[in-house]
Design an enzyme around this catalytic site. Structure first.
Site, PDB file in Angstrom:
ATOM      1  N   HIS A 170       0.855  -1.188   0.000  1.00 23.07           N
ATOM      2  CA  HIS A 170       0.000   0.000   0.000  1.00 23.07           C
ATOM      3  C   HIS A 170       0.898   1.247   0.000  1.00 23.07           C
ATOM      4  CE1 HIS A 170      -2.963   2.781   1.871  1.00 23.07           C
ATOM      5  NE2 HIS A 170      -3.897   1.916   1.516  1.00 23.07           N
TER       6      HIS A 170
ATOM      7  N   GLN B  26      -4.946  -5.895   6.582  1.00 23.87           N
ATOM      8  CA  GLN B  26      -5.918  -6.637   5.785  1.00 23.87           C
ATOM      9  C   GLN B  26      -6.224  -8.014   6.367  1.00 23.87           C
ATOM     10  OE1 GLN B  26      -7.927  -5.662   3.543  1.00 23.87           O
ATOM     11  NE2 GLN B  26      -7.030  -3.627   3.357  1.00 23.87           N
TER      12      GLN B  26
ATOM     13  N   ASP C 127       2.603  -5.270   7.843  1.00 26.32           N
ATOM     14  CA  ASP C 127       1.320  -4.564   7.861  1.00 26.32           C
ATOM     15  C   ASP C 127       0.215  -5.624   7.846  1.00 26.32           C
ATOM     16  OD1 ASP C 127      -0.985  -3.186   7.375  1.00 26.32           O
ATOM     17  OD2 ASP C 127      -0.240  -2.098   5.620  1.00 26.32           O
TER      18      ASP C 127
ATOM     19  N   CYS D  31      -4.773   2.621  -3.624  1.00 26.90           N
ATOM     20  CA  CYS D  31      -3.534   3.073  -2.955  1.00 26.90           C
ATOM     21  C   CYS D  31      -2.392   2.112  -3.200  1.00 26.90           C
ATOM     22  CB  CYS D  31      -3.752   3.267  -1.458  1.00 26.90           C
ATOM     23  SG  CYS D  31      -5.020   4.438  -1.062  1.00 26.90           S
TER      24      CYS D  31
ATOM     25  N   LYS E  69     -10.479  -1.390  10.428  1.00 18.54           N
ATOM     26  CA  LYS E  69     -10.646  -2.509   9.509  1.00 18.54           C
ATOM     27  C   LYS E  69     -10.949  -3.803  10.278  1.00 18.54           C
ATOM     28  CE  LYS E  69      -7.422  -0.716   6.029  1.00 18.54           C
ATOM     29  NZ  LYS E  69      -8.243   0.060   5.112  1.00 18.54           N
TER      30      LYS E  69
END
Lengths: 401, 142
Positions: free
Chosen positions: A113, A193, A190, A356, A216
């Site tokens: 991202h 997600q 990260d 993104c 999220k």
């Protein structure tokens, strides 16, 4: 078990198919209530007041941090609250990035991202380091041979997401961390997600830095998390400066507060942290095995239904076990924004654009895609609705020709 | 608002089959415009002669609305003076901004009035505006 949809007021009350949980998830009643209760019963500025209400707010904040620490199998001092994953990534790139020297390498996956890419671009430019990327293979997965090759440059940092927000590709984070550690790199993961879908154990994974956004994973917007190993946080200079992160301030010099306060300048989002704690409880009550079961079934169904449509081009790995919750696709000959508008008119909400991740899309030869993402409140009916709306969009465009 | 009020036959025709989608040879001016969030990316070519748009064309990628808006804009503006073109572009922006247009202003827009309903689709306003803003930039910089 309770009907999960009924737990989400915005989902339960409406007939639309919300297929954009990768952008932000809807919030369950328990989270909304916990935040409401906090503001009605316990709200004050934490750490500051000596009065009981401030102590209560401090407790609410500390309990939330402890919950996050337990959830990730980390220590209280290793959890820094941020605004979101982006701020956490900026913190690491600015602060740990300040140790970069001329000639050093930083290695990111090409499926990252912008929030991972752009902060490291600046850190590398500032300190004279080089930014390299791990390529993808032609099955929309990371090319581990290329990764191995890139590791010969002995990068100081490897940045990787657990699941791609465009492709839904699930990376083998454990293996990547092991490989990166073998050349002495620190690994920044990260998990924005994947955190709503799969537990992440920082100790088992041996991750150095982990970031995610609360919104999220069914928590409110405005609260995110950075985990970093204690010795790293101890060594790193603070990112934002100001109140609450200091020990003594003199006219020309300042000493800083111990962890984790050192990285939390100014008044923090206590209500958001309370919401995040409640969201974690919510996920744990359902159980990650159950969540996995629901979502794997949905992903499988969506893959199969989309594949049936000859006019749809999908961008996902053929290894279903490496694919989670997110599907990018295009309708041949129709721009994704037109598709998304037409789907919207049919009550189907998907995202269209570059998500993104411009370098990833460029490498795939794509300008933009439509993206659906699935969550535990979605149903097969949502996917059926999407399929019907896609057929409608296709006919609308091609009957005029 | 019905979706068909936006995706009219005129818009569909211009987006999929524009006579102006080509790189103009001997263009005296060109201007690039893009919407970074969605990837609409166009270049407008103009052949200016004695303060008049003698010919124009465009290239690039984008959604049906941005492509059709570009094509219809060029159709509307070929043969106009730069001053007239600027005025028409400003009227278009005014229409999208929900301001009331005078009857003579509406007349000047010709086919570009097809985008009047875009104001009811806020997410797509920037698609329709892209070519007009790009053209205004071209005219202002030259």
């Amino acid at each position: 078990m309770k009907n999960l949809r009924d737990e989400f007021p915005l989902i339960a009350k409406n007939k639309f198919a919300y297929l954009d949980s990768s952008a932000t998830s809807q919030q369950p009643k328990c989270v909304l209530k916990a935040v409401d209760d906090y503001y009605k019963k316990s709200h004050a500025n934490p750490h500051r007041g000596t009065y009981c209400l401030s102590v209560e707010a401090t407790n609410a904040y500390d309990f939330s941090r402890q919950k996050v620490a337990d959830f990730l199998n980390a220590h209280f001092e290793e959890i820094v609250f941020t605004k979101n994953a982006t701020e956490a990534l900026n913190l690491v790139a600015f602060s740990y990035g300040s140790f970069l020297k001329k000639g050093d390498h930083v290695l990111l996956s090409l499926m990252e991202h912008h929030s991972m890419i752009v902060p490291w671009q600046r850190a590398c430019k500032t300190h004279g380091a080089t930014l390299d990327y791990i390529k993808l293979n032609n099955n929309f997965e990371l090319d581990l041979d290329d990764f191995e090759k890139q590791l010969r440059k002995k990068p100081k940092i490897v940045g990787i997401s657990s699941v791609s927000n465009v492709l839904g590709t699930k990376n083998n984070v454990k293996q990547i961390i092991e490989m990166a550690h073998s050349v002495g790199a620190k690994v920044l993961v990260d998990i924005s997600q994947s955190i709503a879908h799969e537990k992440f154990d920082v100790e088992k994974m041996d991750a150095d830095f982990v970031v995610f956004s609360g919104h999220k994973m069914y928590a409110p917007m405005g609260v995110g998390v950075l985990f970093a190993k204690e010795e790293l946080l101890e060594a790193m200079p603070p990112f934002l400066l100001g109140g609450d992160m200091i020990e003594y301030v003199y006219e020309q010099e300042t000493t800083f507060a111990p962890l984790p306060q050192k990285f939390e300048a100014g008044t923090q989002n206590v209500g958001g942290a309370v919401g995040l704690k409640t969201a974690i409880n919510f996920l744990e009550e359902i159980g990650f095995d159950k969540i996995k079961e629901i979502e794997t079934e949905l992903t499988k169904y969506a893959r199969a239904e989309l594949k049936k449509l000859k006019f749809v081009e999908c961008y996902f790995t053929s290894n279903a076990k490496n694919h989670e919750n997110v599907i990018s696709f295009n309708l041949k000959g129709i721009h994704p924004h037109d598709v998304a508008s037409i789907l919207d008119s049919k009550g189907v909400f998907v995202r269209a654009g570059n998500h993104c991740a411009q370098p990833l899309l460029r490498s795939l030869g794509l300008n933009s895609t439509c993206r659906l993402s699935l969550s535990l409140y979605n149903t097969k009916q949502d996917i059926d609705k999407l399929v019907e709306a896609l057929k409608y969009a296709y006919e609308m465009f091609f009957k005029t020709k | 608002m019905e979706l068909k009020d936006i995706y009219t036959n005129l818009v569909m025709e211009h987006s999929s089959n524009s006579p102006y989608k080509t790189e103009l040879k001997n263009a005296t001016h060109k201007q690039h415009g893009h919407n970074p969030s969605c990837g609409d990316d166009i270049t407008i070519f103009v052949n200016l002669e004695n303060g008049k748009i003698k010919d124009a064309s465009f290239s690039g990628v984008g959604c049906a609305i941005s492509q059709a808006s570009t094509s219809i804009m060029i159709e509307t503006l070929i043969g106009k003076t730069t001053l007239e073109a600027k005025q028409i572009a400003q009227i278009f922006v005014k229409m999208i901004d929900r301001e009331k247009l005078l009857p003579e202003e509406k007349k000047l827009l010709k086919n570009a009035r097809a985008f009047e309903n875009i104001k009811d689709m806020p997410a797509r306003v920037k698609c329709a505006l892209l070519p007009w803003k790009t053209l205004l930039k071209l005219l202002e910089e030259n």
